[in-house]
Design a protein around this motif. Structure first.
Motif, PDB file in Angstrom:
ATOM      1  N   VAL A  19       2.550   8.841  -5.317  1.00 60.36           N
ATOM      2  CA  VAL A  19       2.379   7.768  -4.335  1.00 60.36           C
ATOM      3  C   VAL A  19       1.237   8.107  -3.389  1.00 60.36           C
ATOM      4  CG1 VAL A  19       3.454   6.618  -2.352  1.00 60.36           C
ATOM      5  CG2 VAL A  19       4.749   6.935  -4.473  1.00 60.36           C
ATOM      6  N   GLU A  20       1.238   9.326  -2.864  1.00 58.48           N
ATOM      7  CA  GLU A  20       0.201   9.712  -1.899  1.00 58.48           C
ATOM      8  C   GLU A  20      -1.178   9.779  -2.564  1.00 58.48           C
ATOM      9  OE1 GLU A  20       0.829   9.193   0.961  1.00 58.48           O
ATOM     10  OE2 GLU A  20       2.222  10.546   1.927  1.00 58.48           O
ATOM     11  N   PHE A  21      -1.235  10.236  -3.806  1.00 63.59           N
ATOM     12  CA  PHE A  21      -2.496  10.255  -4.556  1.00 63.59           C
ATOM     13  C   PHE A  21      -3.005   8.830  -4.734  1.00 63.59           C
ATOM     14  CE2 PHE A  21      -5.128  10.218  -8.321  1.00 63.59           C
ATOM     15  CZ  PHE A  21      -5.903  11.365  -8.187  1.00 63.59           C
ATOM     16  N   SER A  22      -2.100   7.928  -5.078  1.00 69.39           N
ATOM     17  CA  SER A  22      -2.467   6.519  -5.266  1.00 69.39           C
ATOM     18  C   SER A  22      -2.989   5.902  -3.973  1.00 69.39           C
ATOM     19  CB  SER A  22      -1.251   5.743  -5.778  1.00 69.39           C
ATOM     20  OG  SER A  22      -1.547   4.375  -5.865  1.00 69.39           O
ATOM     21  N   VAL A  23      -2.346   6.222  -2.852  1.00 69.42           N
ATOM     22  CA  VAL A  23      -2.820   5.718  -1.567  1.00 69.42           C
ATOM     23  C   VAL A  23      -4.250   6.203  -1.324  1.00 69.42           C
ATOM     24  CG1 VAL A  23      -2.537   5.929   0.949  1.00 69.42           C
ATOM     25  CG2 VAL A  23      -0.553   5.421  -0.499  1.00 69.42           C
ATOM     26  N   ALA A  24      -4.481   7.492  -1.558  1.00 70.50           N
ATOM     27  CA  ALA A  24      -5.789   8.084  -1.252  1.00 70.50           C
ATOM     28  C   ALA A  24      -6.897   7.591  -2.178  1.00 70.50           C
ATOM     29  CB  ALA A  24      -5.706   9.611  -1.325  1.00 70.50           C
ATOM     30  N   PHE A  25      -6.598   7.514  -3.466  1.00 67.19           N
ATOM     31  CA  PHE A  25      -7.676   7.302  -4.431  1.00 67.19           C
ATOM     32  C   PHE A  25      -7.653   5.944  -5.136  1.00 67.19           C
ATOM     33  CE2 PHE A  25      -7.159  11.899  -4.015  1.00 67.19           C
ATOM     34  CZ  PHE A  25      -8.454  12.226  -3.630  1.00 67.19           C
ATOM     35  N   VAL A  26      -6.625   5.126  -4.854  1.00 73.07           N
ATOM     36  CA  VAL A  26      -6.570   3.799  -5.466  1.00 73.07           C
ATOM     37  C   VAL A  26      -6.470   2.712  -4.388  1.00 73.07           C
ATOM     38  CG1 VAL A  26      -5.328   2.286  -7.058  1.00 73.07           C
ATOM     39  CG2 VAL A  26      -5.514   4.730  -7.572  1.00 73.07           C
ATOM     40  N   ASN A  28      -6.360   2.689  -0.843  1.00 70.64           N
ATOM     41  CA  ASN A  28      -7.287   2.635   0.290  1.00 70.64           C
ATOM     42  C   ASN A  28      -8.711   2.288  -0.128  1.00 70.64           C
ATOM     43  OD1 ASN A  28      -5.320   2.906   2.179  1.00 70.64           O
ATOM     44  ND2 ASN A  28      -5.676   5.071   2.569  1.00 70.64           N
ATOM     45  N   PRO A  29      -9.212   2.788  -1.271  1.00 70.78           N
ATOM     46  CA  PRO A  29     -10.533   2.314  -1.701  1.00 70.78           C
ATOM     47  C   PRO A  29     -10.555   0.809  -1.999  1.00 70.78           C
ATOM     48  CG  PRO A  29     -10.062   4.410  -2.737  1.00 70.78           C
ATOM     49  CD  PRO A  29      -8.784   3.965  -2.052  1.00 70.78           C
ATOM     50  N   ILE A  30      -9.453   0.281  -2.559  1.00 76.99           N
ATOM     51  CA  ILE A  30      -9.379  -1.160  -2.784  1.00 76.99           C
ATOM     52  C   ILE A  30      -9.404  -1.886  -1.444  1.00 76.99           C
ATOM     53  CG2 ILE A  30      -7.848  -3.035  -3.526  1.00 76.99           C
ATOM     54  CD1 ILE A  30      -6.961  -1.162  -5.848  1.00 76.99           C
ATOM     55  N   PHE A  31      -8.585  -1.416  -0.489  1.00 78.60           N
ATOM     56  CA  PHE A  31      -8.539  -2.056   0.828  1.00 78.60           C
ATOM     57  C   PHE A  31      -9.894  -1.996   1.520  1.00 78.60           C
ATOM     58  CE2 PHE A  31      -3.774  -0.775   1.189  1.00 78.60           C
ATOM     59  CZ  PHE A  31      -3.436  -1.763   0.265  1.00 78.60           C
ATOM     60  N   SER A  32     -10.584  -0.872   1.367  1.00 82.54           N
ATOM     61  CA  SER A  32     -11.892  -0.719   2.015  1.00 82.54           C
ATOM     62  C   SER A  32     -12.935  -1.659   1.424  1.00 82.54           C
ATOM     63  CB  SER A  32     -12.372   0.727   1.894  1.00 82.54           C
ATOM     64  OG  SER A  32     -11.534   1.572   2.646  1.00 82.54           O
ATOM     65  N   ALA A  33     -12.747  -2.083   0.186  1.00 81.89           N
ATOM     66  CA  ALA A  33     -13.700  -2.989  -0.450  1.00 81.89           C
ATOM     67  C   ALA A  33     -13.466  -4.445  -0.069  1.00 81.89           C
ATOM     68  CB  ALA A  33     -13.619  -2.839  -1.972  1.00 81.89           C
ATOM     69  N   LEU A  34     -12.331  -4.717   0.539  1.00 89.30           N
ATOM     70  CA  LEU A  34     -12.042  -6.084   0.979  1.00 89.30           C
ATOM     71  C   LEU A  34     -12.803  -6.401   2.260  1.00 89.30           C
ATOM     72  CD1 LEU A  34      -8.155  -6.040   0.472  1.00 89.30           C
ATOM     73  CD2 LEU A  34      -9.845  -7.211  -0.966  1.00 89.30           C
ATOM     74  N   TYR A 129      -6.605  13.204   2.603  1.00 93.41           N
ATOM     75  CA  TYR A 129      -7.092  13.963   1.442  1.00 93.41           C
ATOM     76  C   TYR A 129      -6.620  15.409   1.517  1.00 93.41           C
ATOM     77  CZ  TYR A 129     -10.386  10.084   0.602  1.00 93.41           C
ATOM     78  OH  TYR A 129     -10.950   8.862   0.365  1.00 93.41           O
ATOM     79  N   VAL A 130      -6.652  15.981   2.703  1.00 93.40           N
ATOM     80  CA  VAL A 130      -6.176  17.361   2.881  1.00 93.40           C
ATOM     81  C   VAL A 130      -4.686  17.432   2.570  1.00 93.40           C
ATOM     82  CG1 VAL A 130      -5.800  19.213   4.570  1.00 93.40           C
ATOM     83  CG2 VAL A 130      -7.970  17.947   4.555  1.00 93.40           C
ATOM     84  N   ARG A 131      -3.924  16.483   3.104  1.00 95.00           N
ATOM     85  CA  ARG A 131      -2.481  16.476   2.849  1.00 95.00           C
ATOM     86  C   ARG A 131      -2.194  16.316   1.360  1.00 95.00           C
ATOM     87  NH1 ARG A 131       1.380  12.119   5.699  1.00 95.00           N
ATOM     88  NH2 ARG A 131      -0.052  10.716   4.630  1.00 95.00           N
ATOM     89  N   VAL A 132      -2.926  15.453   0.688  1.00 93.52           N
ATOM     90  CA  VAL A 132      -2.722  15.263  -0.745  1.00 93.52           C
ATOM     91  C   VAL A 132      -3.009  16.568  -1.502  1.00 93.52           C
ATOM     92  CG1 VAL A 132      -3.587  14.061  -2.799  1.00 93.52           C
ATOM     93  CG2 VAL A 132      -3.068  12.772  -0.732  1.00 93.52           C
TER      94      VAL A 132
END
Length: 147
Positions: A19-26, A28-34, A129-132
């Motif tokens: 879940v945390e990996f998905s938040v970091a690398f899937v 949030n990048p999607i949200f940032s592109a909106l 990213y550090v936490r992940v």
């Protein structure tokens, strides 16, 4: 019984890592592109939703690892103890660094967000990213302890 605890703990921690990996690398990048309003609203919603669940998941994971370490103490528990220490570190990182940002950002709307909201989100991302990385290391140690 110990084998079931080991497998259950590893699965609980592994799913949390996913879940945390998905938040970091899937996500949030999607949200940032909106567009900024949509991305910011999505992150606020995610902060409210995951902010309600993740504290219990982190603490449950840590408690399970502690129980595993105690149960295996006389048979060599170095990997499990180290994984527990890393999970404890992830809880500290969360409580001291990430939660304060999350608590602010989950109430933001386009009308009330601060001018530096994007910088705060960037800081949250870097800390996340550090936490992940820390929880991936803990998960790897638990997986290694299974073998």
């Amino acid at each position: 019984m110990l084998s079931a605890l080991e497998v259950f703990t590893t699965v609980v921690v592994g799913v949390m890592v996913g879940v945390e990996f998905s938040v970091a690398f899937v996500m949030n990048p999607i949200f940032s592109a909106l567009p900024s309003d949509c991305g910011q609203l999505a992150r606020s919603h995610g902060g409210r939703m995951l902010g309600a669940v993740m504290p219990f998941w982190y603490i449950t994971s840590l408690v399970l690892v502690v129980v595993w370490a105690i149960a295996q103490w006389h048979h060599g528990a170095a990997l499990v103890v180290t994984a527990g220490a890393l999970l404890a570190l992830s809880v500290l990182i969360s409580v001291l660094l990430l939660v304060p940002i999350n608590n602010r950002s989950k109430a933001w709307t386009p009308e009330n967000r601060p001018a530096d909201w994007q910088q705060q989100m960037d800081r949250w991302d870097r800390l996340h990213y550090v936490r992940v990385a820390v929880i991936i290391a803990a998960f790897a140690l638990l997986a290694a302890a299974l073998v």
